[in-house]
Structures are given as structure tokens and as C-alpha cells.
Scaffold this active site. Structure first.
Site, PDB file in Angstrom:
ATOM      1  N   THR A  86     -26.769  -5.568   3.528  1.00 26.60           N
ATOM      2  CA  THR A  86     -25.537  -6.096   2.942  1.00 26.60           C
ATOM      3  C   THR A  86     -25.120  -5.184   1.795  1.00 26.60           C
ATOM      4  OG1 THR A  86     -26.533  -7.491   1.214  1.00 26.60           O
ATOM      5  CG2 THR A  86     -26.321  -8.443   3.431  1.00 26.60           C
ATOM      6  N   GLU A  87     -23.835  -5.172   1.513  1.00 28.91           N
ATOM      7  CA  GLU A  87     -23.348  -4.330   0.429  1.00 28.91           C
ATOM      8  C   GLU A  87     -23.885  -4.752  -0.926  1.00 28.91           C
ATOM      9  OE1 GLU A  87     -19.794  -7.052   1.538  1.00 28.91           O
ATOM     10  OE2 GLU A  87     -21.626  -6.261   2.454  1.00 28.91           O
TER      11      GLU A  87
END
Length: 656
Positions: free
Chosen positions: A324-325
Site C-alpha cells: 500500500t502507498e
């Protein structure tokens, strides 16, 4: 103690002045310093101070109902907002849309990296992220309303290439969050799901002569936090606030604390809940066919979240790395209120460093949501339906991943779908079309993707599109779906429609798809059979997916072994129906055919119902001077062998 920095939330908030630039941490519903947000709101409601603040934040940090940064909606509290996401603070977004405050919607990774620029005393950031989107100054510069006049983004040329320069904004106050603090302000994060940009934010404020206010769960004895466990050193921290009551320090709005998300323990994942077979799971299943073995993948919020559950259900999670970012790498990505975190993560790094990895081309694939899509393949997720949602990390991720899959329902607003008998049944069509002549705002540029030859797919519950040189092409249709009635009738434009194939039937049956065999191209030997009476080697490539040259090499080795077992040259019939070969690999595939033809084949024919597959195969074979014996049906391919095969066998040399 002389250096005791522990004070109350009210005492800390009293230090903030009118017109200060305030940054806060948090990702969607996780890691939010709620006690500090609540204290700032309380002070303003009671005293109308501080006023005219600038708020800088990356991802949305709230529950969309008034918590988190949603507490800052009171008129007069904010003068300007610089954020990647406005959707988590709808009343603040409404103020921006009504021109009551100035606002900028910039890419999440850019804001995250600008914290480092501020910390290092740099004027800003050079990046290609945002080119040809609404962030590009030629298309608005990220300004969200008419009141916002000052340019934060400039188009510049460096050594003949276009770049965007993002101006850094000096920070006066940073709200950060950790788990433990000693009296000197050293902060650890052992019970946090993410570490985000706390260190960079603290440096940015401190080096500007500002305040760093840390919300923590507990105070520990001086010196008891190991040096390597200190995420933010006390030299940067101005004040420490213990969350009171403890509910103000929840891991996220849906979870008080989950040690598997913070990495304190590892839990069995085999019993994670299985998704119900509905339109969301159909979309996730189809998108999962694009997962790259041993690749690094990012999944967005919404429909793409389901891919993590599908990957776990199909037992392919060990063969891909989901990220995930927000900084989570590996494990099973969480959804819902925990989105951004991961169960059993391999590591959790800083958000700005994750975006360095993404921007530099580290992602093999991303799957993101889509609110609108147009005839040019542009996608909008940032401003639609009268709402200012914001881009989040969408622009960084979509522009830099090697493969992009956009995922979402075909229409929305009341859509009802049933998956029965292996077919899709549209019970009630959605009120809102998603495939429009023009999107309201360009968050992803189809033209820019075409220019860079970036593969792009658009996956829905009833069909799949691909971005081709001439535009959006319908390439797959779900069983039970009528193209005219269920697809074209609900689009503002007509896509390219040539010979779309049926989506894989396994997607619509509520049992394991055995996806691992497809992703890893297992059981190659089982795809090869030999008929000694007719001296025909049959190769069934149905479901075979050639993503890399390694896949081609493994197929070559399996065919060579099969031919050597026969001990003489063979005729070959190849079924290409459902096979998927990356366009960049067609020449490698043709080279394999040339190799086999020179050493092991008498003659070879192949068949595919897909006109596109036949065309690409013929082009690749012709380039190498090979006869492109490619037919539409198996019967035609075998008839060709009956006519030509015996003649070739009479003059055939021994296999090499």
C-alpha cells in the site's frame, strides 16, 4: 525533570497562532492524532482562535462524518488546504467548493516527498507525476476553486524533458502520533499500524523554527526506548500529549488495536473470511488474473481491495508482494477501516520512501478504482458527481506502474447484480453511467499512457476493456451479458468492438479457480499430448499467460522434452484460445516457434477464435520468414495437417 515535555492537549494547542501552517498525520481511518484534532476544534469553538490556518496533509484522515480532519470545518478556522484527499472531510471540501477557503489537490506522494524538501531547506520538488492530469498547470495546476490564485505547480523543461516543479510550503506546526514517549520526547511506534511521514513532518516543522506536537498512548521511563526503536528523536519534539480518554488513540475508527496489523504478532491467514460471490468478487477475480508472479503490486481502495482476499483464497499470496502507498509491504492487505495496513506484513516503511519506490518504477502492477472513464481512456477519481474527492496516491501509482488495471462496476447508483448458473444477471441497472464522452477531471491520462506504451485494462463485472492505439477496445464479455443491451446501451461512446472473447468461466462459479496454475504456468507437461497414430503433438495453451520471457523459455523446454521423447519430427497443432501473450513478447514467441520448426517439427498449425491473436501471431511469424498457418477453428488446423503433413514427413530430416 528539566526536559519533561509532557503537557495536556489544551496546553499544546494553546501554542498555535493565527495564520500558522499546520500539518497532521493519518491515513484514511488509521493513525490519526484524534486527541489533538479534538483539542484544536474545542479551542476554536470556545475562543474563535486560532484563525486562518493552512492545513497540509497527504491522505484523507477521518471517518467522513466529522472525526479526524473533519473537525476543522468550522468557518474561520481554515484559510487554505493543501491535501491529496478531501473526501474524508466533506464539510471542508464543501467550503472549498463554495470558495470560502483556498484549496489545492495535489498527488499524495508529492506532498509526502515535499515534507522532506521542507526539512532539507529546499524550495520544492521536481517530479513527472501529474503531467497531463488536472495537476499540470496547463490543465488547472491542482487548484480546486476560483478563489485559489497562487500557483504551486510550474511546468519546466530539464534537458529537453517536461517536468513539474512543486513549490514547498514552510510548516509551523506538525501533529504526529506514536505509541510511547519518554519525558524527553523520544517517540516509538510499536503498536501503530503505520509509521507514515511522522519523521519528515517533525523535521520540516522543527527546522522551520516551528512546533512538533506528538500524541502518544503512554509515557515510559527515560532511556527505556531502544535507540533503534525511536522513530522520532526527542530533539525534534516540542510537546508530548497522552491521549485521554484512550479511545482517542484507537488504531483506526473500526479497531481499538490489532497486534497483527502493527506487526507485534503473526496470525494464521487461512481462516480469513471468504468473499461472497457478487459483482465485487467477480471484478476482483478477473483483475487477479493480471497479477504478476513474483511481482510487486499496489491495490487501491474500493473494488481493488477484494484482490487481496481473492489472492489469499487462491493461495497465491506467497508468490506476489502486495503493498500500500501508506508503507505496508507484504502480507495480506487489510480493508475497510484498516485499509492501508496489512496482516503479517513483511515490513512497514515510511510513506515518502514508499512513493520513492513507486515513482521510480518499482511497481509491477496496480489495481485502482474508477469513477469515470472516457473515450480516450482517461479516468477520473478526484472530482465527480458534484463531489470534491481528491486524487490521493492515484496519480503517483497509476502513472508509474508497469501495468494498470482499473476496476469498478460498469454503472453505479442502485445497480443490482446476481451471479447465478455461471452467468451475470443484471437485475437493476445503475442510475449513473461511468463510461462517458468526457470525464469531468483527468486523474489518469490515457494519451500519456499510450505515449509511453503502458498496458491499461478496465475491468467491470460484465466486461473488460483495454486501451489500444486507436482507443478503448472491448476485449472480454461476461457470460449472460448482451453486448448491445447491457454494455453499449449504457455508454456515451461506442468502443472498438471486433472479436471480444468470453471472460473465464471460472470467475463466475463459487469454487476455487486454481489461479495458482495460471499465474505460475504450472503443469506445462499436462498441456502437451501426443497422438502416435497421426504423429501429431497437441499443445493446449488455453489459460496460458506469457508475461515474461521466462514463461516463453519454460514452454520451449517442455516442448523440446516432449519432442525428444517421441524421437522423430512431429506435426504440431496448437490451441491458442484463451492464451494471453504480452504484446512485447510476440517476437520471442515467434523465435521459439522458429527454433522448434528447425529442429523438431514437420509442420505446425495453430488456431484461435480471437482475430487479434491471429493477427499478432501472423505478423510475428511473417517477420521471421515462417509460414503463418493460423486458423480460426481446430478443424481447419487439422485439415491443413492432413493435406500437408504427410508430404512434409516424407522429406523430413531427423530431429536435431
Amino acid at each position: 525533570m528539566a526536559n519533561n515535555k509532557v503537557i495536556t492537549a489544551d496546553e499544546a494547542i494553546a501554542l498555535i497562532r493565527d495564520n500558522d501552517v499546520v500539518t497532521t498525520t493519518g491515513f484514511v481511518q488509521s493513525c490519526i492524532p484524534e486527541a489533538l484534532h479534538a483539542a484544536l476544534e474545542k479551542r476554536f469553538v470556545e475562543t474563535q482562535r486560532p484563525r486562518d490556518l493552512t492545513l497540509i496533509m497527504t491522505a484523507g484522515a477521518g471517518d467522513s462524518k466529522g472525526l479526524g480532519t473533519g473537525r476543522f470545518h468550522h468557518e474561520g478556522l481554515l484559510r487554505r488546504v493543501i491535501a491529496a484527499n478531501f473526501g474524508r472531510m466533506p464539510k471542508v471540501a464543501q467550503a472549498a467548493q463554495e470558495n470560502k477557503i483556498c484549496g489545492y489537490n495535489l498527488p499524495q506522494g508529492v506532498i509526502s516527498q515535499l515534507y522532506r524538501a521542507c526539512a532539507g531547506g529546499q524550495p520544492g520538488l521536481f517530479s513527472k507525476v501529474g503531467l497531463y492530469t488536472y495537476v499540470d498547470p496547463r490543465f488547472g495546476g491542482g487548484k480546486v476553486n476560483e478563489r485559489t490564485k497562487q500557483d504551486m505547480v510550474k511546468l519546466v523543461e530539464v534537458e529537453g524533458e517536461e517536468w513539474l516543479f512543486y513549490t514547498a510550503t514552510k510548516i509551523d506546526v506538525a501533529f504526529i502520533r506514536g505509541t510511547s514517549a519518554d519525558p524527553s520526547g523520544n517517540i516509538s511506534m510499536e503498536r501503530e499500524a503505520l509509521v507514515l511521514d511522522n519523521l519528515a513532518q517533525a523535521m520540516a516543522a522543527h527546522n522551520n523554527g516551528g512546533l512538533v506536537i506528538a500524541q502518544v498512548e503512554r509515557i515510559v521511563e527515560q532511556g527505556s526506548i531502544k535507540a533503534k526503536d525511536v522513530h522520532v528523536p526527542g530533539i525534534l519534539v516540542s510537546a508530548v500529549v497522552v491521549a485521554d480518554p484512550p479511545e482517542m488513540h484507537r488504531m483506526n475508527y473500526g479497531v481499538i488495536h490489532n497486534p497483527a496489523l502493527s506487526g507485534e504478532i503473526r496470525v494464521p491467514v487461512e481462516k480469513l473470511p471468504k468473499m461472497t460471490l457478487d459483482e465485487r468478487k467477480v471484478i476482483a477475480r478477473r483483475a487477479a488474473f493480471e497479477l504478476p508472479p513474483n511481482g510487486v503490486v499496489n491495490l487501491g481502495v474500493g473494488a481493488p481491495e477484494g484482490i487481496a482476499a481473492v489472492a489469499n483464497e487462491e493461495k497465491v499470496t506467497p508468490y506476489i508482494t502486495l503493498t500500500t502507498e501508506a508503507g505496508a509491504i507484504g502480507g495480506v492487505l487489510a480493508s475497510g477501516s484498516s485499509f492501508g495496513a496489512a496482516t503479517n506484513a513483511d515490513s512497514i516503511i515510511q510513506q515518502n520512501q514508499q512513493f520513492d519506490f513507486y515513482d521510480g518504477g518499482g511497481l509491477d502492477m496496480t489495481c485502482l478504482g474508477m469513477a469515470e472513464c472516457d473515450v480516450q481512456g482517461n479516468v477520473n477519481t478526484s472530482k465527480f458527481g458534484g463531489r470534491l474527492n481528491g486524487c490521493g496516491g492515484f496519480i503517483n501509482i497509476s502513472q508509474n506502474a508497469r501495468l494498470v488495471v482499473f476496476a469498478g462496476t460498469f454503472t453505479n447508483g442502485g445497480l443490482k447484480v446476481a451471479i447465478e448458473d455461471g452467468k451475470v444477471h443484471i437485475l437493476q441497472e445503475g442510475r449513473n453511467k461511468k463510461f462517458l464522452n468526457f470525464v469531468e477531471q483527468i486523474t489518469f491520462s490515457g494519451k500519456f499512457a499510450q505515449k509511453r506504451k503502458q498496458p491499461v485494462y478496465y475491468v467491470t463485472e460484465r466486461c473488460v476493456f483495454q486501451l489500444k492505439d486507436k482507443g478503448l477496445e472491448l476485449i472480454e464479455v461476461a457470460p449472460g451479458i448482451d453486448i448491445d443491451k447491457d454494455i453499449l446501451a449504457h455508454m456515451d461512446f461506442k468502443p472498438i468492438v471486433e472479436h471480444p472473447e468470453l471472460m473465464d468461466k471460472r470467475i463466475f462459479i463459487d469454487e476455487p479457480m486454481e489461479l495458482i496454475n495460471d499465474l505460475l504456468n504450472l503443469n506445462l507437461d499436462q498441456r502437451i499430448s501426443y497422438d502416435p497414430a497421426r504423429n501429431i503433438l497437441f499443445l493446449n495453451l488455453e489459460g496460458w499467460n506469457a508475461r515474461t520471457k521466462k514463461d516463453i523459455d519454460e514452454m520451449r523446454n517442455a516442448l523440446v522434452a516432449a519432442c525428444q521423447r517421441v524421437g522423430k519430427r512431429v506435426n504440431s497443432v496448437v490451441n491458442h484460445d484463451g492464451a494471453r501473450i504480452a504484446e512485447s513478447l510476440y517476437d520471442d514467441y515467434a523465435e521459439m516457434i522458429e527454433y522448434l520448426s528447425q529442429r523438431y517439427y514437420l509442420t505446425t498449425t495453430r488456431y484461435a477464435t480471437s482475430a487479434f491473436a491471429r493477427l499478432k501471431m501472423k505478423e510475428a511469424l511473417a517477420k521471421r520468414g515462417l509460414q503463418p498457418h493460423v486458423f480460426e477453428r481446430r478443424e481447419a488446423a487439422e485439415t491443413f495437417l492432413e493435406v500437408v503433413g504427410s508430404r512434409e514427413e516424407e522429406k523430413a530430416p531427423a530431429p536435431v
